[in-house]
Design a protein around this motif. Structure first.
Motif, mmCIF file in Angstrom:
data_model
loop_
_atom_site.group_PDB
_atom_site.id
_atom_site.type_symbol
_atom_site.label_atom_id
_atom_site.label_comp_id
_atom_site.label_asym_id
_atom_site.label_seq_id
_atom_site.Cartn_x
_atom_site.Cartn_y
_atom_site.Cartn_z
ATOM 1 N N HIS A 123 0.799 -1.225 0.000
ATOM 2 C CA HIS A 123 0.000 0.000 0.000
ATOM 3 C C HIS A 123 0.829 1.271 0.000
ATOM 4 N N ARG A 124 2.002 1.247 0.598
ATOM 5 C CA ARG A 124 2.821 2.462 0.664
ATOM 6 C C ARG A 124 3.611 2.700 -0.615
ATOM 7 N N LEU A 125 3.669 1.684 -1.461
ATOM 8 C CA LEU A 125 4.382 1.818 -2.738
ATOM 9 C C LEU A 125 3.414 2.242 -3.827
ATOM 10 N N THR A 126 3.965 2.803 -4.885
ATOM 11 C CA THR A 126 3.141 3.191 -6.022
ATOM 12 C C THR A 126 2.839 1.950 -6.869
ATOM 13 N N VAL A 127 1.944 2.122 -7.814
ATOM 14 C CA VAL A 127 1.625 1.042 -8.747
ATOM 15 C C VAL A 127 2.890 0.619 -9.488
ATOM 16 N N ALA A 128 3.670 1.597 -9.983
ATOM 17 C CA ALA A 128 4.909 1.286 -10.714
ATOM 18 C C ALA A 128 5.880 0.517 -9.830
ATOM 19 N N GLU A 129 6.020 0.926 -8.576
ATOM 20 C CA GLU A 129 6.937 0.230 -7.663
ATOM 21 C C GLU A 129 6.475 -1.200 -7.402
ATOM 22 N N ASN A 130 5.164 -1.383 -7.251
ATOM 23 C CA ASN A 130 4.627 -2.730 -7.065
ATOM 24 C C ASN A 130 4.906 -3.593 -8.291
ATOM 25 N N LEU A 131 4.728 -3.040 -9.479
ATOM 26 C CA LEU A 131 4.988 -3.813 -10.699
ATOM 27 C C LEU A 131 6.470 -4.154 -10.833
ATOM 28 N N ARG A 132 7.338 -3.240 -10.443
ATOM 29 C CA ARG A 132 8.778 -3.501 -10.520
ATOM 30 C C ARG A 132 9.207 -4.655 -9.627
ATOM 31 N N LEU A 133 8.456 -4.901 -8.568
ATOM 32 C CA LEU A 133 8.791 -5.984 -7.648
ATOM 33 C C LEU A 133 8.748 -7.356 -8.309
ATOM 34 N N SER A 134 8.040 -7.457 -9.419
ATOM 35 C CA SER A 134 7.978 -8.744 -10.111
ATOM 36 C C SER A 134 9.315 -9.097 -10.754
ATOM 37 N N ARG A 135 10.171 -8.093 -10.938
ATOM 38 C CA ARG A 135 11.497 -8.287 -11.534
ATOM 39 C C ARG A 135 11.422 -9.029 -12.866
ATOM 40 N N SER A 136 10.430 -8.667 -13.635
ATOM 41 C CA SER A 136 10.265 -9.271 -14.952
ATOM 42 C C SER A 136 11.386 -8.803 -15.864
ATOM 43 N N PRO A 137 12.041 -9.716 -16.591
ATOM 44 C CA PRO A 137 13.158 -9.323 -17.461
ATOM 45 C C PRO A 137 12.757 -8.285 -18.509
ATOM 46 N N GLY A 138 11.516 -8.310 -18.938
ATOM 47 C CA GLY A 138 11.060 -7.361 -19.949
ATOM 48 C C GLY A 138 10.470 -6.097 -19.366
ATOM 49 N N GLY A 139 10.648 -5.870 -18.072
ATOM 50 C CA GLY A 139 10.027 -4.714 -17.436
ATOM 51 C C GLY A 139 8.547 -4.966 -17.214
ATOM 52 N N PHE A 140 7.821 -3.916 -16.879
ATOM 53 C CA PHE A 140 6.401 -4.126 -16.606
ATOM 54 C C PHE A 140 5.501 -3.646 -17.731
#
Length: 161
Positions: free
Chosen positions: A22-39
């Motif tokens: 909740h304290r992170l932004t949507v972009a920060e939450n998506l970055r947590l997936s560490r997807s090689p192709g980005g989010f």
């Protein structure tokens, strides 16, 4: 170097009430997936998240949080995906957009999707197979296409009569 993928490292679940940070932004939450192709692929599947990238997740509606949780999970490219109550908290329009995305994922990437859903019409619209449980026991199983045309059978199984 060769690596082996096991079911445990490629199985994911999105459960009702799945939490985002909740304290992170949507972009920060998506970055947590560490997807090689980005989010970017998450935004391709769920363009409604694009306008929310800078918003803290605590300020999102429950439906927006659910979409984000699904988007994050899909970035992991799971082989098996369990989704509990996809439609919970989502607007009817969001449900109509999300279920076909899951169907395409199964068709194009071979992801096995187990969808737990009370809204029978939603589930049967995208499923290959369906199982109705009553008090933890399988009371009906079959091809979704067949069950779509037999509403009375589903109703009897669903309500245990």
């Amino acid at each position: 170097m060769t690596t082996r993928s096991t079911i445990s490292d490629r199985a994911c679940a999105v459960c009702r009430g799945s939490r985002v940070f909740h304290r992170l932004t949507v972009a920060e939450n998506l970055r947590l997936s560490r997807s090689p192709g980005g989010f970017g692929p998450a935004l391709d599947r769920f363009p409604q998240l694009s306008g929310l990238l800078d918003r803290r997740c605590g300020a999102l509606s429950g439906g927006e949080q659910q979409l984000l949780a699904i988007a994050k999970t899909l970035l992991l490219r799971p082989r098996v995906l369990l989704i509990d109550e996809t439609s919970t908290g989502l607007s009817p329009v969001a449900v109509q957009r999300t279920l076909p995305i899951l169907r395409r994922l199964a068709d194009t990437e071979g992801t096995a999707i187990v969808l737990v859903e009370q809204h029978i019409d939603h589930a049967l619209a995208v499923a290959d197979e369906a199982v109705v449980l009553h008090h933890g026991r399988i009371v009906l199983a079959g091809r979704a296409a067949d069950l779509r045309t037999d509403r009375d059978r589903i109703r009897r199984a669903y309500f245990g009569s």
